[in-house]
Design a protein around this motif. Sequence first.
Motif, PDB file in Angstrom:
ATOM      1  N   VAL A 120       6.049 -21.059  12.354  1.00 48.79           N
ATOM      2  CA  VAL A 120       6.553 -21.156  11.226  1.00 48.79           C
ATOM      3  C   VAL A 120       7.620 -22.242  10.842  1.00 48.79           C
ATOM      4  N   ILE A 121       8.596 -22.125  11.825  1.00 48.46           N
ATOM      5  CA  ILE A 121       9.673 -23.033  11.557  1.00 48.46           C
ATOM      6  C   ILE A 121       9.257 -24.587  12.008  1.00 48.46           C
ATOM      7  N   ALA A 122       8.304 -24.636  12.891  1.00 53.50           N
ATOM      8  CA  ALA A 122       7.561 -25.829  13.122  1.00 53.50           C
ATOM      9  C   ALA A 122       7.039 -26.396  12.176  1.00 53.50           C
ATOM     10  N   GLU A 123       6.519 -25.585  11.208  1.00 53.16           N
ATOM     11  CA  GLU A 123       5.740 -25.945  10.121  1.00 53.16           C
ATOM     12  C   GLU A 123       6.624 -26.122   8.668  1.00 53.16           C
ATOM     13  N   VAL A 124       7.686 -25.601   8.609  1.00 55.66           N
ATOM     14  CA  VAL A 124       8.510 -25.320   7.398  1.00 55.66           C
ATOM     15  C   VAL A 124       8.675 -26.979   6.611  1.00 55.66           C
ATOM     16  N   TRP A 125       8.893 -27.975   7.496  1.00 55.22           N
ATOM     17  CA  TRP A 125       8.856 -29.453   6.624  1.00 55.22           C
ATOM     18  C   TRP A 125       7.593 -29.837   6.164  1.00 55.22           C
ATOM     19  N   THR A 126       6.418 -29.489   6.686  1.00 59.46           N
ATOM     20  CA  THR A 126       5.164 -29.612   6.169  1.00 59.46           C
ATOM     21  C   THR A 126       4.843 -28.894   4.742  1.00 59.46           C
ATOM     22  N   LEU A 127       5.519 -27.682   4.550  1.00 59.86           N
ATOM     23  CA  LEU A 127       5.306 -26.704   3.560  1.00 59.86           C
ATOM     24  C   LEU A 127       6.185 -27.522   2.336  1.00 59.86           C
ATOM     25  N   LEU A 128       7.687 -27.839   2.768  1.00 58.92           N
ATOM     26  CA  LEU A 128       8.309 -28.505   1.881  1.00 58.92           C
ATOM     27  C   LEU A 128       7.950 -29.677   1.369  1.00 58.92           C
ATOM     28  N   ASP A 129       7.269 -30.559   2.239  1.00 55.59           N
ATOM     29  CA  ASP A 129       6.876 -31.710   1.859  1.00 55.59           C
ATOM     30  C   ASP A 129       5.541 -31.778   1.048  1.00 55.59           C
ATOM     31  N   GLY A 130       4.787 -30.658   0.951  1.00 52.37           N
ATOM     32  CA  GLY A 130       3.515 -30.639   0.574  1.00 52.37           C
ATOM     33  C   GLY A 130       2.607 -31.292   1.325  1.00 52.37           C
ATOM     34  N   GLU A 131       2.751 -31.090   2.749  1.00 49.89           N
ATOM     35  CA  GLU A 131       1.522 -31.820   3.416  1.00 49.89           C
ATOM     36  C   GLU A 131       0.719 -30.884   4.268  1.00 49.89           C
ATOM     37  N   CYS A 132       0.499 -29.551   3.650  1.00 45.41           N
ATOM     38  CA  CYS A 132      -0.267 -28.625   4.502  1.00 45.41           C
ATOM     39  C   CYS A 132      -1.372 -28.461   3.647  1.00 45.41           C
ATOM     40  N   THR A 133      -2.600 -27.860   4.235  1.00 46.96           N
ATOM     41  CA  THR A 133      -3.654 -27.292   3.660  1.00 46.96           C
ATOM     42  C   THR A 133      -3.246 -26.265   2.852  1.00 46.96           C
ATOM     43  N   ALA A 134      -3.984 -25.597   1.896  1.00 45.71           N
ATOM     44  CA  ALA A 134      -3.964 -24.564   1.035  1.00 45.71           C
ATOM     45  C   ALA A 134      -3.870 -23.347   1.940  1.00 45.71           C
ATOM     46  N   GLU A 135      -4.843 -23.266   2.920  1.00 46.00           N
ATOM     47  CA  GLU A 135      -4.989 -22.232   3.702  1.00 46.00           C
ATOM     48  C   GLU A 135      -3.478 -21.880   4.601  1.00 46.00           C
ATOM     49  N   LYS A 136      -3.001 -22.962   5.151  1.00 45.55           N
ATOM     50  CA  LYS A 136      -1.759 -23.132   5.813  1.00 45.55           C
ATOM     51  C   LYS A 136      -0.599 -22.793   4.786  1.00 45.55           C
ATOM     52  N   ALA A 144      -0.740 -20.985   2.210  1.00 43.95           N
ATOM     53  CA  ALA A 144      -0.623 -19.210   1.838  1.00 43.95           C
ATOM     54  C   ALA A 144      -0.258 -18.464   3.369  1.00 43.95           C
ATOM     55  N   LYS A 145      -0.627 -19.108   4.427  1.00 43.42           N
ATOM     56  CA  LYS A 145      -0.131 -18.273   5.559  1.00 43.42           C
ATOM     57  C   LYS A 145       1.195 -18.357   5.776  1.00 43.42           C
ATOM     58  N   LEU A 146       1.910 -19.564   5.597  1.00 45.47           N
ATOM     59  CA  LEU A 146       3.073 -19.664   5.731  1.00 45.47           C
ATOM     60  C   LEU A 146       4.000 -18.965   4.629  1.00 45.47           C
ATOM     61  N   ARG A 147       3.662 -19.005   3.479  1.00 46.08           N
ATOM     62  CA  ARG A 147       4.211 -18.352   2.510  1.00 46.08           C
ATOM     63  C   ARG A 147       4.260 -16.821   2.720  1.00 46.08           C
ATOM     64  N   GLN A 148       3.402 -16.145   3.304  1.00 47.86           N
ATOM     65  CA  GLN A 148       3.309 -14.833   3.501  1.00 47.86           C
ATOM     66  C   GLN A 148       4.086 -14.507   4.654  1.00 47.86           C
ATOM     67  N   HIS A 149       4.261 -15.259   5.806  1.00 50.44           N
ATOM     68  CA  HIS A 149       4.985 -14.947   6.803  1.00 50.44           C
ATOM     69  C   HIS A 149       6.529 -15.084   6.187  1.00 50.44           C
ATOM     70  N   LEU A 150       6.884 -16.059   5.502  1.00 51.39           N
ATOM     71  CA  LEU A 150       8.094 -16.125   4.749  1.00 51.39           C
ATOM     72  C   LEU A 150       8.374 -15.018   3.899  1.00 51.39           C
ATOM     73  N   TYR A 189      14.010 -21.196   5.904  1.00 52.90           N
ATOM     74  CA  TYR A 189      13.221 -21.911   5.006  1.00 52.90           C
ATOM     75  C   TYR A 189      14.407 -22.324   3.784  1.00 52.90           C
ATOM     76  N   GLY A 190      15.095 -21.507   3.215  1.00 56.09           N
ATOM     77  CA  GLY A 190      16.133 -21.710   2.116  1.00 56.09           C
ATOM     78  C   GLY A 190      17.092 -22.907   2.567  1.00 56.09           C
ATOM     79  N   LEU A 191      17.630 -22.697   3.736  1.00 61.05           N
ATOM     80  CA  LEU A 191      18.407 -23.926   4.513  1.00 61.05           C
ATOM     81  C   LEU A 191      17.797 -25.324   4.604  1.00 61.05           C
ATOM     82  N   GLU A 192      16.549 -25.259   4.861  1.00 63.79           N
ATOM     83  CA  GLU A 192      15.769 -26.520   5.253  1.00 63.79           C
ATOM     84  C   GLU A 192      15.582 -27.004   3.774  1.00 63.79           C
ATOM     85  N   GLU A 193      15.265 -26.220   2.782  1.00 59.79           N
ATOM     86  CA  GLU A 193      14.938 -26.572   1.464  1.00 59.79           C
ATOM     87  C   GLU A 193      16.260 -27.329   0.776  1.00 59.79           C
TER      88      GLU A 193
END
Length: 97
Positions: free
Chosen positions: A22-38, A40-46, A56-60
């Motif tokens: 999840v930590i490795a993918e945080v920036w793809t989430l912040l940048d809107g560069e991940c799939t809808a499935e990914k 949802a998975k990241l948001r659920q984990h968070l 995530y809040g710090l990175e944001e």
Amino acid sequence: MSDVSKDAGGAIPPIKAECAEVIAEVWTLLDGECTAEKKAKLRQHLEDCPPCFQLYGLEERIKGLIATKCSGERAPDSLRERLRFEISRTTIIRGQF
């Protein structure tokens, strides 16, 4: 989920593999560069993992600060790719310990 804060001896406990992913993918989430499935998975984990949510809040906030200070300037694609690679590599190396 494990607490990522320091224990009584001052050591930081190991990060679970799921958290490292999840930590490795945080920036793809912040940048809107991940799939809808990914996404949802990241948001659920968070939602389920307070330490990852805190990170995530710090990175944001960092992303917002960079956007403010750089006045919309964009780094060259080659630099962005090198940085992504190094961040990913660093996260994977930390996850192995």
